[in-house]
Scaffold this motif. Sequence first.
Motif, PDB file in Angstrom:
ATOM      1  N   PHE A  24       0.785  -1.222   0.000  1.00 35.11           N
ATOM      2  CA  PHE A  24       0.000   0.000   0.000  1.00 35.11           C
ATOM      3  C   PHE A  24       0.825   1.284   0.000  1.00 35.11           C
ATOM      4  CE2 PHE A  24      -2.803  -3.245   1.682  1.00 35.11           C
ATOM      5  CZ  PHE A  24      -3.883  -3.080   0.838  1.00 35.11           C
ATOM      6  N   GLN A  25       2.121   1.190   0.287  1.00 35.41           N
ATOM      7  CA  GLN A  25       2.930   2.405   0.366  1.00 35.41           C
ATOM      8  C   GLN A  25       4.397   2.110   0.078  1.00 35.41           C
ATOM      9  OE1 GLN A  25       2.928   4.414   4.195  1.00 35.41           O
ATOM     10  NE2 GLN A  25       2.356   6.289   3.153  1.00 35.41           N
ATOM     11  N   PRO A  26       4.715   1.632  -1.118  1.00 35.36           N
ATOM     12  CA  PRO A  26       6.104   1.285  -1.428  1.00 35.36           C
ATOM     13  C   PRO A  26       7.052   2.477  -1.336  1.00 35.36           C
ATOM     14  CG  PRO A  26       4.803   1.334  -3.434  1.00 35.36           C
ATOM     15  CD  PRO A  26       3.838   1.450  -2.287  1.00 35.36           C
ATOM     16  N   GLY A  27       6.524   3.667  -1.521  1.00 37.29           N
ATOM     17  CA  GLY A  27       7.351   4.869  -1.404  1.00 37.29           C
ATOM     18  C   GLY A  27       7.922   5.048  -0.010  1.00 37.29           C
ATOM     19  N   ILE A  33      14.985   3.625   2.951  1.00 36.38           N
ATOM     20  CA  ILE A  33      16.313   3.295   2.424  1.00 36.38           C
ATOM     21  C   ILE A  33      17.147   4.568   2.307  1.00 36.38           C
ATOM     22  CG2 ILE A  33      17.575   2.476   0.386  1.00 36.38           C
ATOM     23  CD1 ILE A  33      15.184   0.503  -0.052  1.00 36.38           C
ATOM     24  N   LYS A  34      16.531   5.649   1.843  1.00 38.54           N
ATOM     25  CA  LYS A  34      17.248   6.912   1.656  1.00 38.54           C
ATOM     26  C   LYS A  34      17.583   7.606   2.973  1.00 38.54           C
ATOM     27  CE  LYS A  34      15.496   9.722  -1.481  1.00 38.54           C
ATOM     28  NZ  LYS A  34      14.530  10.376  -2.400  1.00 38.54           N
ATOM     29  N   ASN A  35      16.728   7.469   3.971  1.00 44.45           N
ATOM     30  CA  ASN A  35      16.840   8.312   5.163  1.00 44.45           C
ATOM     31  C   ASN A  35      17.222   7.607   6.461  1.00 44.45           C
ATOM     32  OD1 ASN A  35      15.898  11.079   4.202  1.00 44.45           O
ATOM     33  ND2 ASN A  35      14.348   9.715   3.386  1.00 44.45           N
ATOM     34  N   LEU A  80       1.980  10.471   1.450  1.00 44.57           N
ATOM     35  CA  LEU A  80       3.143  10.346   2.326  1.00 44.57           C
ATOM     36  C   LEU A  80       2.806  10.603   3.792  1.00 44.57           C
ATOM     37  CD1 LEU A  80       5.882  11.990   0.107  1.00 44.57           C
ATOM     38  CD2 LEU A  80       5.507   9.561   0.543  1.00 44.57           C
ATOM     39  N   ARG A  81       1.799  11.412   4.084  1.00 42.78           N
ATOM     40  CA  ARG A  81       1.416  11.650   5.477  1.00 42.78           C
ATOM     41  C   ARG A  81       0.534  10.542   6.022  1.00 42.78           C
ATOM     42  NH1 ARG A  81       0.310  18.014   6.620  1.00 42.78           N
ATOM     43  NH2 ARG A  81       2.334  18.746   5.901  1.00 42.78           N
ATOM     44  N   LEU A  82       0.026   9.715   5.154  1.00 45.66           N
ATOM     45  CA  LEU A  82      -0.800   8.584   5.572  1.00 45.66           C
ATOM     46  C   LEU A  82       0.087   7.392   5.858  1.00 45.66           C
ATOM     47  CD1 LEU A  82      -3.472   8.840   2.745  1.00 45.66           C
ATOM     48  CD2 LEU A  82      -3.715   9.645   5.089  1.00 45.66           C
TER      49      LEU A  82
END
Length: 119
Positions: A24-27, A33-35, A80-82
Amino acid sequence: MYTSNDILDFGKNIGLRLSFVYEFQPGYIVWAIKNKDNFKIDVESFLKLPNPRLIKSISSEVFSELFGVEVGNITDAYGLRLNAIDIKNSINDNSMTFSDDFFEFPKSIIKLNNLKEVN
């Protein structure tokens, strides 16, 4: 190293299985991984999963609740906030629409992930 079966131990998706977050939120996994220095995934375990649901648009009501701004339907990654549970629940109330686009981890993210030295 995290696999798709592991439970997240940080952030807005804490306590959720990574396969669920990926669906539901692969981003969020890309963001981690980035942060997060100590967040490295076993990419192969995610490649075995079905393609995730990607947000196509968010209703103006949901957007207003999130950002306090009245607008029309939004077609961007404002999810992104969800957290992943919020996104899953929106399937039932039709407040979001989802794309059939194929998701894959960007090559730059896979490279960054592979460079991490995590126990």
